[in-house]
Design an enzyme around this catalytic site. Structure first.
Site, PDB file in Angstrom:
ATOM      1  N   HIS A  29       0.691  -0.712   0.036  1.00 26.31           N
ATOM      2  CA  HIS A  29      -0.262  -0.033  -0.198  1.00 26.31           C
ATOM      3  C   HIS A  29       0.933   1.039   0.255  1.00 26.31           C
ATOM      4  CE1 HIS A  29       0.891  -0.782   4.719  1.00 26.31           C
ATOM      5  NE2 HIS A  29      -0.108   0.438   4.299  1.00 26.31           N
ATOM      6  N   HIS A  31       1.310   4.598   1.647  1.00 27.34           N
ATOM      7  CA  HIS A  31       1.531   4.632   3.007  1.00 27.34           C
ATOM      8  C   HIS A  31       3.327   4.804   3.158  1.00 27.34           C
ATOM      9  CE1 HIS A  31      -2.067   4.230   5.336  1.00 27.34           C
ATOM     10  NE2 HIS A  31      -2.460   5.041   5.369  1.00 27.34           N
ATOM     11  N   ASP A  33       5.574   4.424   4.812  1.00 21.02           N
ATOM     12  CA  ASP A  33       6.503   3.370   5.198  1.00 21.02           C
ATOM     13  C   ASP A  33       6.945   2.131   4.800  1.00 21.02           C
ATOM     14  OD1 ASP A  33       4.096   3.215   6.836  1.00 21.02           O
ATOM     15  OD2 ASP A  33       4.632   2.111   8.598  1.00 21.02           O
ATOM     16  N   HIS A  34       5.489   1.905   3.831  1.00 19.85           N
ATOM     17  CA  HIS A  34       5.810   1.179   2.763  1.00 19.85           C
ATOM     18  C   HIS A  34       6.152   1.465   1.605  1.00 19.85           C
ATOM     19  CE1 HIS A  34       3.532  -1.263   5.669  1.00 19.85           C
ATOM     20  NE2 HIS A  34       3.554  -0.381   6.312  1.00 19.85           N
ATOM     21  N   HIS A 161      -7.160  -2.497   5.333  1.00 22.46           N
ATOM     22  CA  HIS A 161      -6.570  -1.141   6.046  1.00 22.46           C
ATOM     23  C   HIS A 161      -7.260   0.395   5.877  1.00 22.46           C
ATOM     24  CE1 HIS A 161      -2.970   0.373   7.713  1.00 22.46           C
ATOM     25  NE2 HIS A 161      -2.456   1.025   6.766  1.00 22.46           N
ATOM     26  N   ASP A 231       0.095  -4.034   6.648  1.00 21.71           N
ATOM     27  CA  ASP A 231      -0.762  -3.152   7.537  1.00 21.71           C
ATOM     28  C   ASP A 231      -2.268  -3.575   7.476  1.00 21.71           C
ATOM     29  OD1 ASP A 231       1.238  -2.623   8.201  1.00 21.71           O
ATOM     30  OD2 ASP A 231       0.811  -0.238   7.357  1.00 21.71           O
TER      31      ASP A 231
HETATM   32 ZN   LIG Z   1      -0.380   1.150   6.505  1.00 19.55          ZN
END
Ligand SMILES: [Zn+2]
Length: 304
Positions: A29, A31, A33-34, A161, A231
């Site tokens: 996804h 976000h 941090d990914h 998520h 997540d």
């Molecule tokens: Zn996330």
């Protein structure tokens, strides 16, 4: 590679991994941090004179994220980047984009480029004010990505998520059973006949005796299955394809005392991750949390 958070290229440099062998990146996804590490990684690969194409899979938006960033920083004249955008409602990925040798002179500006010389954007107005999730996907809502490499097939499953998110399941091809060479030799097989028997071909000897492959070769060896659920709070769509997996990698952001937060923000508690592992009959479960809100690393063998 599954996800590409900030600083991924530094971690690769500190490891024994050879970045030249990287074939595909599966982004769960968008976000940060990914996926925010992908830009640094692309440039590290380019600086290493990579020529092989790189496949990037991810939810809708991954294409504009990458192309806008590369365009804004002067274009791209490196190796071919093949982007596969996944749509939760399709049975196949909905759009493939091949990004190759696009430079500022050859490529039109992204459609989202400001037309005025000065443009101010308030991100506050486009953020989801709730930033919460309550939805669940239907079972078996699976996207087959086909055979990606080395006899490994990949599948994407939409999981719950706060933003569109995919779990990934990788399944290795079954391997041929093991030939009982001593038994085959005792029955009279020799030389190339051994290979024929292993490939499932029956062999007739000069004396008219037939050696049947099934009598000297064991059952096929089941290929390994690995499921990666980053997540998420629910993974309903993944159950069918991920069941009986050899390894489940599953996030857990909270302990059970924060169950309500986990459901509200589309994350899992350690207990939720373990329950998913039990329901899948996973042989091995590794639960983790990337950003470190709650430190937890739990590895269990034979959990059922
Ligand atoms: Zn996330």
């Amino acid at each position: 590679m599954i996800d590409c958070g900030e600083g991924t290229q530094h971690q690769i440099k500190c490891s024994q991994l050879k970045s030249s062998k990287l074939h595909s990146i599966f982004i769960t996804h968008l976000h940060g941090d990914h996926c925010y590490g992908i830009f640094g990684l692309l440039h590290m690969l380019k600086a290493g004179n990579r020529t092989n194409p790189l496949h990037v899979y991810g939810p809708i938006g991954i294409q504009s994220l990458i192309t806008n960033a590369l365009y804004a920083s002067g274009g791209w004249n490196g190796f071919e980047i093949i982007i596969h955008e996944l749509g939760v409602h399709g049975t196949k990925y909905e759009q493939d984009t091949i990004l190759n040798y696009c430079t500022t002179s050859e490529t039109k500006p992204p459609s989202t480029s400001p037309s005025q010389s000065y443009h101010q954007t308030s991100f506050q107005v486009i953020l989801n004010p709730q930033n919460k999730c309550q939805f669940r996907y239907k079972p078996n809502q699976i996207i087959s990505l086909g055979e990606i490499d080395f006899g490994i097939s990949a599948f994407a499953c939409p999981i719950t998520h706060r933003v569109e998110t995919f779990g990934y399941v990788f399944i290795e091809k079954d391997k041929e059973g093991i030939l009982n060479a001593a038994k085959a030799t005792a029955l009279g097989a020799k030389g190339p006949q051994m290979g024929m028997l292993k490939r499932g071909i029956d062999v007739t000897l000069k004396n008219g005796t037939t050696i049947y492959s099934k009598d000297v070769v064991g059952d096929n060896i089941r290929g390994k299955k690995i499921a990666v659920m980053q997540d998420c709070s629910y993974i309903d769509s993944a159950f069918e394809i991920a069941k009986d997996c050899d390894v489940l990698i599953h996030e857990c952001t909270y302990d059970q005392s924060h169950y309500d937060n986990a459901i509200t923000f589309g994350h899992s508690t350690a207990s939720m991750a373990a329950t998913h592992a039990l329901n899948l009959k996973a042989k091995f479960c590794c639960s983790h949390n990337f950003p470190g809100f709650f430190f937890f690393l739990h590895i269990t063998q034979k959990i059922y």
